[in-house]
Design a protein around this motif. Structure first.
Motif, PDB file in Angstrom:
ATOM      1  N   ILE A 136       0.885  -1.165   0.000  1.00  0.00           N
ATOM      2  CA  ILE A 136       0.000   0.000   0.000  1.00  0.00           C
ATOM      3  C   ILE A 136       0.926   1.220   0.000  1.00  0.00           C
ATOM      4  N   TYR A 183       2.445   5.053   0.238  1.00  0.00           N
ATOM      5  CA  TYR A 183       2.390   6.259   1.070  1.00  0.00           C
ATOM      6  C   TYR A 183       1.735   7.374   0.271  1.00  0.00           C
ATOM      7  N   HIS A 191       4.140   7.337  -9.552  1.00  0.00           N
ATOM      8  CA  HIS A 191       4.947   7.322 -10.776  1.00  0.00           C
ATOM      9  C   HIS A 191       5.024   5.893 -11.315  1.00  0.00           C
ATOM     10  N   GLY A 195       7.108   3.607 -11.156  1.00  0.00           N
ATOM     11  CA  GLY A 195       7.591   2.579 -10.227  1.00  0.00           C
ATOM     12  C   GLY A 195       6.434   1.972  -9.442  1.00  0.00           C
ATOM     13  N   THR A 250       4.538  -2.429  -9.863  1.00  0.00           N
ATOM     14  CA  THR A 250       4.126  -3.504  -8.948  1.00  0.00           C
ATOM     15  C   THR A 250       2.641  -3.821  -9.142  1.00  0.00           C
ATOM     16  N   ASP A 294      -1.309   3.748   2.198  1.00  0.00           N
ATOM     17  CA  ASP A 294      -0.792   3.678   3.562  1.00  0.00           C
ATOM     18  C   ASP A 294      -0.817   5.113   4.094  1.00  0.00           C
ATOM     19  N   ALA A 308       8.782  -4.091  -4.073  1.00  0.00           N
ATOM     20  CA  ALA A 308      10.171  -3.912  -4.498  1.00  0.00           C
ATOM     21  C   ALA A 308      11.087  -4.256  -3.328  1.00  0.00           C
ATOM     22  N   GLU A 336      13.234  -2.863  -1.359  1.00  0.00           N
ATOM     23  CA  GLU A 336      13.588  -2.095  -0.159  1.00  0.00           C
ATOM     24  C   GLU A 336      12.712  -2.406   1.049  1.00  0.00           C
ATOM     25  N   PHE A 342      13.175   0.412 -10.724  1.00  0.00           N
ATOM     26  CA  PHE A 342      13.388   1.191 -11.929  1.00  0.00           C
ATOM     27  C   PHE A 342      14.310   2.337 -11.540  1.00  0.00           C
TER      28      PHE A 342
HETATM   29  N1  MSP Z   1       3.861   2.250   2.515  1.00  0.00           N
HETATM   30  C1  MSP Z   1       4.980   1.405   2.291  1.00  0.00           C
HETATM   31  C2  MSP Z   1       4.536   0.001   1.999  1.00  0.00           C
HETATM   32  C3  MSP Z   1       3.677  -0.651   3.020  1.00  0.00           C
HETATM   33  S1  MSP Z   1       3.111  -2.217   2.520  1.00  0.00           S
HETATM   34  C4  MSP Z   1       2.445  -2.886   3.863  1.00  0.00           C
HETATM   35  C5  MSP Z   1       5.797   1.932   1.142  1.00  0.00           C
HETATM   36  N2  MSP Z   1       5.173   2.750   0.297  1.00  0.00           N
HETATM   37  S2  MSP Z   1       5.814   3.437  -1.006  1.00  0.00           S
HETATM   38  O1  MSP Z   1       4.861   4.403  -1.455  1.00  0.00           O
HETATM   39  O2  MSP Z   1       7.121   3.924  -0.724  1.00  0.00           O
HETATM   40  O3  MSP Z   1       5.881   2.331  -2.104  1.00  0.00           O
HETATM   41  C6  MSP Z   1       6.969   1.475  -2.241  1.00  0.00           C
HETATM   42  C7  MSP Z   1       6.674   0.498  -3.339  1.00  0.00           C
HETATM   43  O4  MSP Z   1       6.370   1.190  -4.560  1.00  0.00           O
HETATM   44  C8  MSP Z   1       7.858  -0.377  -3.714  1.00  0.00           C
HETATM   45  O5  MSP Z   1       8.015  -1.465  -2.838  1.00  0.00           O
HETATM   46  C9  MSP Z   1       7.458  -0.792  -5.112  1.00  0.00           C
HETATM   47  O6  MSP Z   1       6.435  -1.720  -5.049  1.00  0.00           O
HETATM   48  C10 MSP Z   1       6.930   0.506  -5.665  1.00  0.00           C
HETATM   49  N3  MSP Z   1       7.983   1.375  -6.203  1.00  0.00           N
HETATM   50  C11 MSP Z   1       8.190   2.678  -5.882  1.00  0.00           C
HETATM   51  N4  MSP Z   1       9.219   3.172  -6.608  1.00  0.00           N
HETATM   52  C12 MSP Z   1       9.705   2.211  -7.416  1.00  0.00           C
HETATM   53  C13 MSP Z   1      10.757   2.148  -8.358  1.00  0.00           C
HETATM   54  N5  MSP Z   1      11.512   3.189  -8.652  1.00  0.00           N
HETATM   55  N6  MSP Z   1      10.975   0.954  -8.962  1.00  0.00           N
HETATM   56  C14 MSP Z   1      10.240  -0.155  -8.670  1.00  0.00           C
HETATM   57  N7  MSP Z   1       9.265  -0.126  -7.765  1.00  0.00           N
HETATM   58  C15 MSP Z   1       8.920   1.038  -7.164  1.00  0.00           C
HETATM   59  O7  MSP Z   1       6.949   1.551   1.033  1.00  0.00           O
END
Ligand code: MSP
Length: 639
Positions: free
Chosen positions: A11, A13, A19, A21, A25, A50, A254, A256, A287
């Motif tokens: 979920i 933030y 974008h 990325g 997913t 989230d 992803a 991280e 990405f």
């Molecule tokens: N809120 C947490 C996740 C909680 S899940 C219980 C979070 N959110 S986030 O907005 O930062 O989203 C991260 C996710 O977005 C990554 O794990 C991936 O799925 C996706 N991505 C965001 N940027 C990305 C890239 N540049 N490349 C690939 N995936 C990307 O972490």
């Protein structure tokens, strides 16, 4: 009710807009859902936002907007973006919902009662941007390992006894080899656990935002502890019926947020609560953009709407333009390693694979059926051997989806398209037609069966394109597993132009490389005088090859040029030849010729020419095409 196949994205933030990325997913889940549905399975796909963290709260405060209004607006932006990309989620879940709050508090209370949550004092660093607690030893120059600023926290808090679950986690993964994927990430978690898991602080002082700890309003649940529960809460837990969805079949994310959160903390929380664990937890890479992380603050974010617009401006239908972006995302998916995603790469994929391979396979099949069979291909025999080969590709394709490798499934789909183009080159239907060969209907049917296989294998990735292909054939969508079924024959409908070759490239932002337009040609070509003598080394520089003309059409607004599609080996080239006055394009189709294969591509009348045909200068300026004296395989070198 039977349990659905259940798959999830993280979920997101809601501190900034989505974008490509984030879309990646979602797309990994979307294509998996579409494939499984095509096979008749019942699938549920969860995504959402989230919204309870400090990072979101502070971003909202900075914006000057009401916090509720801010998070709702950005949550909606994620939803809109998913809709715009044709992401077919079933549940869009928000962690500010009442259902989520109840599930988080119920799980917290259950773990507290079980003794896996205890109270203590947390003193240490906190990285708001990554929403993580950071060890003293990890802080370098006042920054977290992610390079974010850290804040000192000294609070009475609650802790989760994560340290007690290391062995159980390792044992579970040992017994369930598909639990952590892919292999490289699995190795990372195993080593992380073997170093010893530490208990996790799971609350923060209540800043006026977040889910209060049951029985202690002064504290809110730490955002990661809260967010992970969304996967379970969306199933309706703890209310009855949750087991129709839970456990999840796949959690996608992803890299991280894999090791520390999804691969360890989350399953340990479930173990502590006595609840079933997800079947598979999978992380892909990132990405990147010119090698760096794509990020809003760096200003190198590629947003889906702009990409779609880029292709609609080039004349692609909006739904197909969305498919172009979907296709490019899955084609460049950083399954294990990080990968650059750029407009230049999207355009390259579009021209070489969507326009040249898929668009051509469709156009050639349809136009030959129009020309040679008046648009009607009755049911009948097909080439069993060829279809058996493609069936093996379909099985491989399904196996890749089973193994959660959608990008590998797409690779097979691309191979199926190439197989069709090769089949056309091998069987030369134009020659069969010319010789009134009775095998032509069988060949045409086999071409359509292969086209149906292209339509089916491409469908999860580019659904609007597959719909357009089916519509053009006057057939309902190809059904899995009998994708070759042509028992009703084919009655062609009006052709639908799909992927015009892209001529424009405008930079999406200052980071993007600009493809220079060819400089204007001088008005008149200076007369070329070849030197009286050249050495063999100069001759050897020119690579001549045999090619076969697959298609030929006059270039509009030119009385000289003919646009040829020439097969050279397995490759197809577009070549513009100034032979209009000497040849009727219709007579050129099927002819073998000789081309200069290593000539730098050039643009003529706005069209790219990828080679040059050899012709003798006949009387009155007539061109006389050079041909091999007898048939030679396409791609044969000429010396
Ligand atoms: N809120 C947490 C996740 C909680 S899940 C219980 C979070 N959110 S986030 O907005 O930062 O989203 C991260 C996710 O977005 C990554 O794990 C991936 O799925 C996706 N991505 C965001 N940027 C990305 C890239 N540049 N490349 C690939 N995936 C990307 O972490």
């Amino acid at each position: 009710m039977a349990k659905s196949y259940y798959l999830t994205t993280p979920i997101y933030y809601v501190n900034s807009v989505p974008h490509v990325g984030h879309i990646l997913t979602m797309l990994a889940c979307d294509v998996t859902k579409r494939f499984r549905q095509m096979r008749g399975e019942q699938v549920k796909f969860l995504t959402g936002t989230d919204e309870n963290g400090l990072k979101v709260y502070e971003a909202a405060q900075e914006s000057g907007e009401e916090v509720d209004a801010f998070v709702s607006r950005i949550s909606q932006a994620f939803r809109d973006s998913a809709d715009q990309m044709g992401i077919d989620y079933d549940i869009f879940f928000r962690t500010t919902s009442q259902r989520h709050k109840e599930a988080v508090q119920a799980l917290f209370a259950r773990l507290e009662a079980a003794g896996t949550i205890y109270q203590g004092k947390y003193e240490g660093w906190y990285d708001v941007s990554a929403e993580t607690f950071v060890k003293e030893s990890e802080v370098i120059d006042g920054k977290s390992p992610d390079g974010n600023p850290v804040r000192w926290v000294s609070e009475d808090n609650y802790f989760f006894r994560l340290s007690a679950f290391g062995d159980q986690l390792l044992a579970h993964a040992e017994a369930n080899p598909e639990f952590w994927q892919p292999a490289g990430r699995k190795a990372e978690v195993v080593s992380f656990i073997k170093q010893g898991l530490r208990d996790v602080c799971i609350t923060r002082d209540n800043p006026g935002w977040g889910i209060p700890v049951p029985g202690n309003e002064g504290k809110v649940v730490y955002v990661w502890f809260d967010a992970l529960i969304n996967y379970l809460a969306a199933s309706g837990w703890p209310e009855a019926g949750w087991d129709e969805l839970w456990p999840a079949d796949v959690h996608w994310m992803a890299k991280e947020i894999f090791t520390r959160f999804h691969a360890t903390l989350w399953p340990a929380m479930l173990m502590a609560a006595g609840l079933p664990l997800p079947k598979a937890i999978i992380a892909h890479g990132w990405f990147t953009f010119k090698g760096g992380k794509m990020s809003k603050s760096v200003g190198n974010v590629l947003a889906p709407p702009e990409l779609i617009e880029h292709f609609t401006e080039a004349g692609v239908d909006p739904l197909l333009a969305r498919d172009v972006v979907r296709y490019s995302l899955m084609r460049t998916m950083p399954a294990t390693e990080d990968k650059d995603y750029s407009l230049a790469e999207v355009e390259r994929l579009y021209n070489s694979e969507m326009a040249n391979e898929l668009g051509n396979a469709l156009n050639r099949t349809v136009s030959m059926a129009h020309k040679f069979m008046e648009g009607v291909v009755p049911a009948g025999d097909t080439d069993g051997e060829v279809l058996a080969g493609v069936q093996a590709q379909l099985d491989e394709y399904a196996a890749h989806f089973e193994a959660n490798q959608p990008h590998a499934a797409l690779e097979v789909a691309v191979e199926v398209v190439r197989r069709l183009n090769r089949y056309i080159a091998e069987t030369t239907p134009w020659a069969l037609h010319k010789q009134a060969d009775p095998s032509l209907p069988l060949v045409m049917r086999t071409m359509f069966a292969l086209l149906r296989a292209c339509e089916a294998t491409m469908r999860p990735f580019i659904p609007a394109t597959s719909d357009a292909i089916a519509a053009q054939l006057g057939l309902p969508a190809a059904a899995w597993p009998n994708v070759f079924d042509l028992s009703k024959g084919v009655q062609l409908q009006q052709p639908i132009p799909m992927f015009p070759r892209l001529e424009i490239t405008k930079p999406m932002n200052s980071e993007e490389p600009v493809v220079e337009a060819a400089p204007p040609k001088p008005a008149k070509k200076p007369a070329f005088e070849p030197p009286a003598e050249i050495g063999i080394e100069d001759v050897m520089k020119v690579q001549l090859k045999v090619g076969r003309i697959l298609e030929a059409e006059a270039v509009e607004k030119s009385d000289k040029l003919v646009k040829l599609q020439v097969l050279v080996g397995t490759e197809q080239r577009q070549i513009l030849a100034g032979i209009r006055k000497s040849y009727d394009p219709a007579d050129l189709v099927g002819m073998q010729i000789v081309i200069v294969a290593n000539l730098k591509p050039a643009k003529l009348m706005g069209l790219e020419s990828q080679g040059m045909v050899l012709a003798a200068d006949g009387p009155d300026g007539q061109a006389i095409l050079l041909q091999p004296e007898k048939e030679a395989p396409e791609g044969t070198s000429v010396h």
